[in-house]
Design a protein around this motif. Structure first.
Motif, PDB file in Angstrom:
ATOM      1  N   GLY A  38      -8.921  17.037  -0.438  1.00 36.04           N
ATOM      2  CA  GLY A  38      -7.921  17.829   0.264  1.00 36.04           C
ATOM      3  C   GLY A  38      -8.253  17.978   1.736  1.00 36.04           C
ATOM      4  O   GLY A  38      -9.183  17.357   2.267  1.00 36.04           O
ATOM      5  N   THR A  39      -7.504  18.826   2.417  1.00 35.10           N
ATOM      6  CA  THR A  39      -7.691  19.046   3.848  1.00 35.10           C
ATOM      7  C   THR A  39      -8.801  20.061   4.075  1.00 35.10           C
ATOM      8  O   THR A  39      -8.698  21.209   3.647  1.00 35.10           O
ATOM      9  N   VAL A  40      -9.856  19.641   4.761  1.00 29.50           N
ATOM     10  CA  VAL A  40     -11.013  20.511   4.978  1.00 29.50           C
ATOM     11  C   VAL A  40     -10.641  21.727   5.813  1.00 29.50           C
ATOM     12  O   VAL A  40     -11.125  22.838   5.578  1.00 29.50           O
ATOM     13  N   SER A  41      -9.751  21.552   6.794  1.00 33.04           N
ATOM     14  CA  SER A  41      -9.434  22.645   7.716  1.00 33.04           C
ATOM     15  C   SER A  41      -8.712  23.801   7.034  1.00 33.04           C
ATOM     16  O   SER A  41      -8.602  24.889   7.598  1.00 33.04           O
ATOM     17  N   PHE A  43     -10.580  16.625  10.225  1.00 32.92           N
ATOM     18  CA  PHE A  43     -10.422  16.482   8.773  1.00 32.92           C
ATOM     19  C   PHE A  43      -9.063  17.007   8.325  1.00 32.92           C
ATOM     20  O   PHE A  43      -8.952  17.751   7.353  1.00 32.92           O
ATOM     21  N   GLU A  44      -8.010  16.610   9.029  1.00 34.09           N
ATOM     22  CA  GLU A  44      -6.686  17.173   8.797  1.00 34.09           C
ATOM     23  C   GLU A  44      -5.916  16.491   7.669  1.00 34.09           C
ATOM     24  O   GLU A  44      -4.988  17.073   7.112  1.00 34.09           O
ATOM     25  N   THR A  54     -18.809   4.884  -0.563  1.00 35.15           N
ATOM     26  CA  THR A  54     -17.783   4.268   0.272  1.00 35.15           C
ATOM     27  C   THR A  54     -17.385   5.236   1.375  1.00 35.15           C
ATOM     28  O   THR A  54     -17.926   6.345   1.483  1.00 35.15           O
ATOM     29  N   THR A  55     -16.434   4.819   2.213  1.00 37.71           N
ATOM     30  CA  THR A  55     -15.848   5.700   3.222  1.00 37.71           C
ATOM     31  C   THR A  55     -14.334   5.634   3.100  1.00 37.71           C
ATOM     32  O   THR A  55     -13.765   4.617   2.678  1.00 37.71           O
ATOM     33  N   THR A  56     -13.682   6.722   3.473  1.00 37.42           N
ATOM     34  CA  THR A  56     -12.223   6.775   3.541  1.00 37.42           C
ATOM     35  C   THR A  56     -11.849   7.778   4.617  1.00 37.42           C
ATOM     36  O   THR A  56     -12.318   8.923   4.595  1.00 37.42           O
ATOM     37  N   GLY A  57     -11.051   7.354   5.598  1.00 36.91           N
ATOM     38  CA  GLY A  57     -10.761   8.224   6.725  1.00 36.91           C
ATOM     39  C   GLY A  57     -12.063   8.653   7.384  1.00 36.91           C
ATOM     40  O   GLY A  57     -12.961   7.834   7.608  1.00 36.91           O
ATOM     41  N   THR A  80      -8.163   9.606  -0.377  1.00 34.37           N
ATOM     42  CA  THR A  80      -8.586   9.238  -1.729  1.00 34.37           C
ATOM     43  C   THR A  80      -9.602   8.106  -1.643  1.00 34.37           C
ATOM     44  O   THR A  80      -9.383   7.121  -0.934  1.00 34.37           O
ATOM     45  N   ALA A  81     -10.714   8.255  -2.344  1.00 37.46           N
ATOM     46  CA  ALA A  81     -11.731   7.206  -2.441  1.00 37.46           C
ATOM     47  C   ALA A  81     -11.708   6.651  -3.860  1.00 37.46           C
ATOM     48  O   ALA A  81     -11.663   7.413  -4.832  1.00 37.46           O
ATOM     49  N   SER A  82     -11.739   5.330  -3.985  1.00 42.28           N
ATOM     50  CA  SER A  82     -11.635   4.681  -5.295  1.00 42.28           C
ATOM     51  C   SER A  82     -12.937   3.965  -5.641  1.00 42.28           C
ATOM     52  O   SER A  82     -13.558   3.325  -4.778  1.00 42.28           O
ATOM     53  N   PHE A  83     -13.339   4.077  -6.911  1.00 40.52           N
ATOM     54  CA  PHE A  83     -14.569   3.450  -7.398  1.00 40.52           C
ATOM     55  C   PHE A  83     -14.288   2.749  -8.730  1.00 40.52           C
ATOM     56  O   PHE A  83     -13.674   3.340  -9.623  1.00 40.52           O
TER      57      PHE A  83
END
Length: 369
Positions: free
Chosen positions: A176-179, A192-193, A72-75, A197-200
């Motif tokens: 979390g925040t990648v930066s 990536f600030e 999936t995708t999120t943000g 959450t990705a749900s499955f």
């Protein structure tokens, strides 16, 4: 490298059992091929470990397949959730290596892959992800999914999880925040600030779990090499970009601790948020060419006997053109300069069998401009 004992409360009996299994590896791996039935379950519950492993990437005694629960995708993120048998893996803390064994109540090994949905660039986060599991809306478990390297899956996040029997579940992958972990440049700056959450939704079925392929490598086990990376339905594995694709002047490739280090210099480093020149290093595994993240690397630049950069630390950076790399600002870099690299922190990623003995004791590397 300092190797410690098993984590998660290993008992003397468990350690003795591991030793017995290790001593019996010759019989277990005498014939290469797929496993089935009781032999299959015994193999993943207490898999053989190659004796006399090299201090390098090697072919493990047993390889484990995987299957996908969803993608999936999120943000800005692409996320995939995959699974396999509960299995042994190795965690890293500084220069210490610890083995995590399979516990009796472990149900499966859950893995999350994370990438930028626009470019397919894999995203290493040093704090890892968490995977929360619910059943009928009720909390079941939540565990840290370690940043991890596997010969088949490349860079991903994973751990063993205990479920509440067979049936339907929801998994939430918390990102979390990648930066906070990486400097980001170019189109990745400020991309990536936010936490996401990705749900499955998935069904846990032991019959389907036992359908995942296990294969032993026989006489090949322990030899230097790597199992080829899987083709995972469009899920990136974190392969480093080809040398010809990378910008700047290539200063050459060095090998240290069985890792490849390619050094480059870009004369105008403005795009990388630096004044003057930009020196960067692309580090990767041999054989499969996966990125090697979360290292500590220092650089010294000398010119005619004078030190112009003195042991400065390279910054882990994520760039859409280069991918994951280690970068350094240098006022000027001239023909005749010498760049010396020293790795003082090995890659802080967990490893599957075949990677746990590599990437530890690094020699100093020198590049001439």
């Amino acid at each position: 490298m300092k190797r410690l004992g098993d984590t998660r409360g290993a008992t003397p009996h468990m350690r003795r059992r591991d030793a017995i299994k290790t001593l019996g590896i010759g019989a277990l791996t005498a014939t290469a091929g797929c496993l089935g039935g009781f032999e299959q379950q015994s193999a993943w519950r207490d898999p053989p470990l190659v004796e006399d492993r090299p201090d390098a990437v090697y072919l493990p005694a047993i390889t484990e397949g995987m299957k996908m629960y969803g993608k999936t995708t999120t943000g800005p993120f692409g996320v995939a959730l995959t699974y396999s048998y509960p299995h042994r893996f190795w965690t890293v803390a500084g220069t210490e290596l610890q083995k995590t064994v399979v516990e009796a109540d472990d149900s499966l090994h859950l893995m999350a892959s994370l990438w930028d949905k626009e470019t397919g660039t894999v995203l290493p986060i040093d704090a890892g992800l968490t995977i929360e599991v619910l059943r009928d809306g009720d909390f079941v478990t939540e565990e840290l999914a370690y940043p991890m390297l596997s010969q088949q899956m490349g860079m991903h996040y994973g751990s063993n999880y205990v479920l509440d029997g067979q049936g339907d579940y929801e998994a939430r992958v918390h990102i979390g925040t990648v930066s906070k972990s990486l400097h980001t440049t170019g189109a990745f700056a400020d991309r990536f600030e936010s936490a996401e959450t990705a749900s499955f939704e998935f069904s846990f079925n032991t019959d389907k779990l036992y359908d995942v392929e296990l294969k032993r490598l026989g006489d090949k086990a322990g030899s230097r090499g790597a199992v080829p990376a899987m083709e995972m339905m469009g899920v990136p594995t974190g392969k480093a970009k080809g040398i010809d694709e990378l910008p700047g002047t290539h200063l050459g490739r060095k090998t240290s601790a069985d890792a490849f280090f390619d050094a480059f210099v870009v004369d105008d480093g403005a795009r990388f948020d630096v004044d003057g020149s930009y020196v960067y290093v692309s580090a990767r595994t041999p054989h499969n060419g996966f990125i090697l993240p979360m290292m500590g690397i220092r650089a010294t630049v000398e010119r005619g006997g004078t030190t112009v950069v003195d042991g400065d630390r390279l910054r882990p950076t994520l760039d859409p053109e280069i991918g994951y790399h280690y970068g350094l600002a240098a006022d000027t870099v001239e023909s005749g300069d010498t760049v010396t690299l020293e790795v003082d922190v090995p890659p802080q990623v967990a490893r599957h069998d075949g990677y746990e003995t590599a990437f530890w004791s690094f020699d100093t590397m020198q590049f001439d401009i």
